[in-house]
Write a protein that holds these residues in place. Structure first.
Motif, PDB file in Angstrom:
ATOM      1  N   ASN A 197       0.781  -1.234   0.000  1.00  0.00           N
ATOM      2  CA  ASN A 197       0.000   0.000   0.000  1.00  0.00           C
ATOM      3  C   ASN A 197       0.813   1.284   0.000  1.00  0.00           C
ATOM      4  OD1 ASN A 197      -2.497  -1.470   0.161  1.00  0.00           O
ATOM      5  ND2 ASN A 197      -2.012  -1.859   2.319  1.00  0.00           N
ATOM      6  N   HIS A 198       2.112   1.171   0.246  1.00  0.00           N
ATOM      7  CA  HIS A 198       2.950   2.369   0.295  1.00  0.00           C
ATOM      8  C   HIS A 198       4.276   2.059  -0.407  1.00  0.00           C
ATOM      9  CE1 HIS A 198       0.077   3.941   3.241  1.00  0.00           C
ATOM     10  NE2 HIS A 198       0.164   2.758   3.829  1.00  0.00           N
ATOM     11  N   ARG A 199       4.186   1.756  -1.693  1.00  0.00           N
ATOM     12  CA  ARG A 199       5.342   1.257  -2.416  1.00  0.00           C
ATOM     13  C   ARG A 199       6.501   2.263  -2.436  1.00  0.00           C
ATOM     14  NH1 ARG A 199       5.996  -3.046  -5.931  1.00  0.00           N
ATOM     15  NH2 ARG A 199       4.300  -3.940  -4.699  1.00  0.00           N
ATOM     16  N   ASP A 200       6.184   3.558  -2.486  1.00  0.00           N
ATOM     17  CA  ASP A 200       7.266   4.541  -2.450  1.00  0.00           C
ATOM     18  C   ASP A 200       8.040   4.464  -1.133  1.00  0.00           C
ATOM     19  OD1 ASP A 200       6.619   5.422  -4.959  1.00  0.00           O
ATOM     20  OD2 ASP A 200       5.521   7.200  -4.277  1.00  0.00           O
ATOM     21  N   SER A 201       7.313   4.266  -0.026  1.00  0.00           N
ATOM     22  CA  SER A 201       7.987   4.138   1.271  1.00  0.00           C
ATOM     23  C   SER A 201       8.808   2.859   1.327  1.00  0.00           C
ATOM     24  CB  SER A 201       6.954   4.157   2.402  1.00  0.00           C
ATOM     25  OG  SER A 201       6.342   5.426   2.502  1.00  0.00           O
ATOM     26  N   PHE A 202       8.277   1.771   0.743  1.00  0.00           N
ATOM     27  CA  PHE A 202       9.026   0.516   0.736  1.00  0.00           C
ATOM     28  C   PHE A 202      10.325   0.691  -0.052  1.00  0.00           C
ATOM     29  CE2 PHE A 202      10.183  -3.798  -0.389  1.00  0.00           C
ATOM     30  CZ  PHE A 202       9.921  -4.486   0.778  1.00  0.00           C
ATOM     31  N   ARG A 203      10.249   1.367  -1.184  1.00  0.00           N
ATOM     32  CA  ARG A 203      11.459   1.612  -1.970  1.00  0.00           C
ATOM     33  C   ARG A 203      12.449   2.452  -1.169  1.00  0.00           C
ATOM     34  NH1 ARG A 203      12.606   1.316  -7.363  1.00  0.00           N
ATOM     35  NH2 ARG A 203      11.368  -0.566  -7.118  1.00  0.00           N
ATOM     36  N   LYS A 204      11.937   3.404  -0.404  1.00  0.00           N
ATOM     37  CA  LYS A 204      12.811   4.227   0.425  1.00  0.00           C
ATOM     38  C   LYS A 204      13.556   3.380   1.447  1.00  0.00           C
ATOM     39  CE  LYS A 204      12.615   8.318   3.431  1.00  0.00           C
ATOM     40  NZ  LYS A 204      11.708   9.335   4.036  1.00  0.00           N
ATOM     41  N   VAL A 205      12.860   2.424   2.075  1.00  0.00           N
ATOM     42  CA  VAL A 205      13.508   1.538   3.042  1.00  0.00           C
ATOM     43  C   VAL A 205      14.582   0.702   2.348  1.00  0.00           C
ATOM     44  CG1 VAL A 205      13.152  -0.293   4.743  1.00  0.00           C
ATOM     45  CG2 VAL A 205      11.404   1.456   4.431  1.00  0.00           C
ATOM     46  N   GLN A 206      14.264   0.186   1.172  1.00  0.00           N
ATOM     47  CA  GLN A 206      15.261  -0.575   0.421  1.00  0.00           C
ATOM     48  C   GLN A 206      16.532   0.239   0.191  1.00  0.00           C
ATOM     49  OE1 GLN A 206      12.476  -1.540  -2.934  1.00  0.00           O
ATOM     50  NE2 GLN A 206      13.453  -3.554  -2.798  1.00  0.00           N
ATOM     51  N   LEU A 207      16.358   1.439  -0.317  1.00  0.00           N
ATOM     52  CA  LEU A 207      17.511   2.265  -0.680  1.00  0.00           C
ATOM     53  C   LEU A 207      18.310   2.679   0.545  1.00  0.00           C
ATOM     54  CD1 LEU A 207      15.913   4.496  -3.466  1.00  0.00           C
ATOM     55  CD2 LEU A 207      17.304   2.426  -3.732  1.00  0.00           C
ATOM     56  N   GLN A 208      17.617   2.969   1.648  1.00  0.00           N
ATOM     57  CA  GLN A 208      18.332   3.347   2.866  1.00  0.00           C
ATOM     58  C   GLN A 208      19.152   2.189   3.404  1.00  0.00           C
ATOM     59  OE1 GLN A 208      15.292   6.888   4.364  1.00  0.00           O
ATOM     60  NE2 GLN A 208      15.058   4.840   5.224  1.00  0.00           N
ATOM     61  N   GLY A 209      18.669   0.970   3.226  1.00  0.00           N
ATOM     62  CA  GLY A 209      19.460  -0.186   3.624  1.00  0.00           C
ATOM     63  C   GLY A 209      20.658  -0.408   2.722  1.00  0.00           C
ATOM     64  N   MET A 210      20.483  -0.171   1.423  1.00  0.00           N
ATOM     65  CA  MET A 210      21.554  -0.448   0.467  1.00  0.00           C
ATOM     66  C   MET A 210      22.760   0.460   0.671  1.00  0.00           C
ATOM     67  SD  MET A 210      19.460  -1.220  -3.070  1.00  0.00           S
ATOM     68  CE  MET A 210      20.900  -1.814  -3.964  1.00  0.00           C
ATOM     69  N   VAL A 211      22.548   1.653   1.198  1.00  0.00           N
ATOM     70  CA  VAL A 211      23.670   2.592   1.341  1.00  0.00           C
ATOM     71  C   VAL A 211      24.325   2.533   2.721  1.00  0.00           C
ATOM     72  CG1 VAL A 211      22.699   4.138  -0.389  1.00  0.00           C
ATOM     73  CG2 VAL A 211      22.156   4.512   2.024  1.00  0.00           C
ATOM     74  N   GLN A 212      23.896   1.604   3.577  1.00  0.00           N
ATOM     75  CA  GLN A 212      24.563   1.463   4.876  1.00  0.00           C
ATOM     76  C   GLN A 212      25.989   0.965   4.673  1.00  0.00           C
ATOM     77  OE1 GLN A 212      22.868   2.350   7.916  1.00  0.00           O
ATOM     78  NE2 GLN A 212      21.606   3.163   6.246  1.00  0.00           N
ATOM     79  N   ASP A 213      26.897   1.462   5.485  1.00  0.00           N
ATOM     80  CA  ASP A 213      28.311   1.086   5.367  1.00  0.00           C
ATOM     81  C   ASP A 213      28.645   0.031   6.417  1.00  0.00           C
ATOM     82  OD1 ASP A 213      31.005   0.828   5.059  1.00  0.00           O
ATOM     83  OD2 ASP A 213      31.488   2.948   5.387  1.00  0.00           O
ATOM     84  N   PHE A 214      28.641  -1.233   5.979  1.00  0.00           N
ATOM     85  CA  PHE A 214      28.996  -2.344   6.859  1.00  0.00           C
ATOM     86  C   PHE A 214      30.347  -2.925   6.477  1.00  0.00           C
ATOM     87  CE2 PHE A 214      24.206  -2.744   6.901  1.00  0.00           C
ATOM     88  CZ  PHE A 214      24.046  -2.232   8.185  1.00  0.00           C
ATOM     89  N   SER A 215      31.182  -2.141   5.820  1.00  0.00           N
ATOM     90  CA  SER A 215      32.474  -2.638   5.344  1.00  0.00           C
ATOM     91  C   SER A 215      33.410  -2.922   6.515  1.00  0.00           C
ATOM     92  CB  SER A 215      33.120  -1.604   4.413  1.00  0.00           C
ATOM     93  OG  SER A 215      33.477  -0.447   5.140  1.00  0.00           O
ATOM     94  N   TRP A 216      34.420  -3.761   6.229  1.00  0.00           N
ATOM     95  CA  TRP A 216      35.425  -4.044   7.247  1.00  0.00           C
ATOM     96  C   TRP A 216      36.253  -2.808   7.574  1.00  0.00           C
ATOM     97  CZ3 TRP A 216      35.862  -7.172  10.996  1.00  0.00           C
ATOM     98  CH2 TRP A 216      35.321  -8.448  10.936  1.00  0.00           C
ATOM     99  N   ASP A 217      36.415  -1.905   6.609  1.00  0.00           N
ATOM    100  CA  ASP A 217      37.154  -0.675   6.887  1.00  0.00           C
ATOM    101  C   ASP A 217      36.471   0.121   7.995  1.00  0.00           C
ATOM    102  OD1 ASP A 217      39.074  -1.211   5.019  1.00  0.00           O
ATOM    103  OD2 ASP A 217      38.187   0.041   3.446  1.00  0.00           O
TER     104      ASP A 217
END
Length: 238
Positions: A197-217
């Motif tokens: 019902n809120h596909r734009d918000s779901f896409r926002k959650v996806q993108l915010q997760g994708m840019v998290q920095d979990f690198s070993w550095d």
């Protein structure tokens, strides 16, 4: 928190995926979903939310809790895919669900690294209801691949997944606590309702997760800071 191999778990370059993608273009993720449905002989439906689980089939990973909520979950218009091995009774229970609901459920008993990448990329929502989880990596992998995690708010899961609400910035998934089937259902429902019902918000959650920095550095920098604090403030001894 540990880091993750961001070169291996890079949706833009990983060779295990039928299509590559990044936070600027999720078209390849949509293709990964279709290819996963074809591979598993599920109905080809881009509109249906696909939920996934990867892990050891035991109580620590919450596999029994997933089984507890499955009768409620499969009443809805969803698909569910899992990959794992463990307790024989849990394996048999998941296999029984597949046999009873072949249009919705697929279970891969065992473990396969290339398939784990395809599953993570093809799903929309990733379930990780661990009873305890000191660190956890699959929730980080899922966010990296634009697959929104629903996790028990404990340990490393609490540290890495931030609840999405319409009123706050930065949400990367949904969490629940205390550990119970009802609370797990509520978190899953928030994810599904947002997807439907809120596909734009779901896409926002996806993108915010994708840019998290979990690198070993980044993880190494945090560990170094802790050591510097400890060195600069030695314990008092009498």
């Amino acid at each position: 928190m540990p880091g993750m191999n961001t070169d291996d778990w890079n949706p833009a370059t990983n060779g295990n995926l039928p299509g590559n993608f990044d936070c600027h273009n999720l078209g390849g993720k949509e293709w990964c979903k279709e290819c996963l449905q074809r591979e598993l002989e599920l109905p080809i439906r881009p509109d249906v939310p696909m939920l996934g689980f990867i892990g050891r089939l035991d109580s620590q990973k919450g596999a029994d809790l997933i089984l507890e909520v499955m009768p409620w979950l499969i009443e809805m218009d969803i698909q569910f895919v899992m990959l794992g091995t463990g307790r024989k009774d849990i394996e048999e229970a998941f296999f029984g669900l597949q046999q009873a609901h072949r249009d919705k459920v697929r279970c891969w008993i065992g473990f396969d690294v290339p398939f784990s990448h395809r599953l993570t990329a093809g799903c929309d929502i990733f379930l990780m209801p661990s009873r305890f989880e000191p660190c956890g990596l699959n929730q980080m992998y899922s966010m990296r691949y634009g697959t929104v995690p629903v996790v028990h708010r404990v340990g490393g899961l609490k540290d890495t997944v931030r609840d999405f609400t319409p009123f706050e910035v930065g949400g990367t998934g949904w969490t629940f606590s205390p550990f119970s089937a009802d609370n797990f259902k509520t978190a899953i429902w928030y994810a599904l309702d947002t997807y439907w019902n809120h596909r734009d918000s779901f896409r926002k959650v996806q993108l915010q997760g994708m840019v998290q920095d979990f690198s070993w550095d980044t993880a190494a920098g945090r560990y170094r800071q802790i050591f510097e604090w400890a060195y600069g403030d030695p314990p008092n001894a009498t």
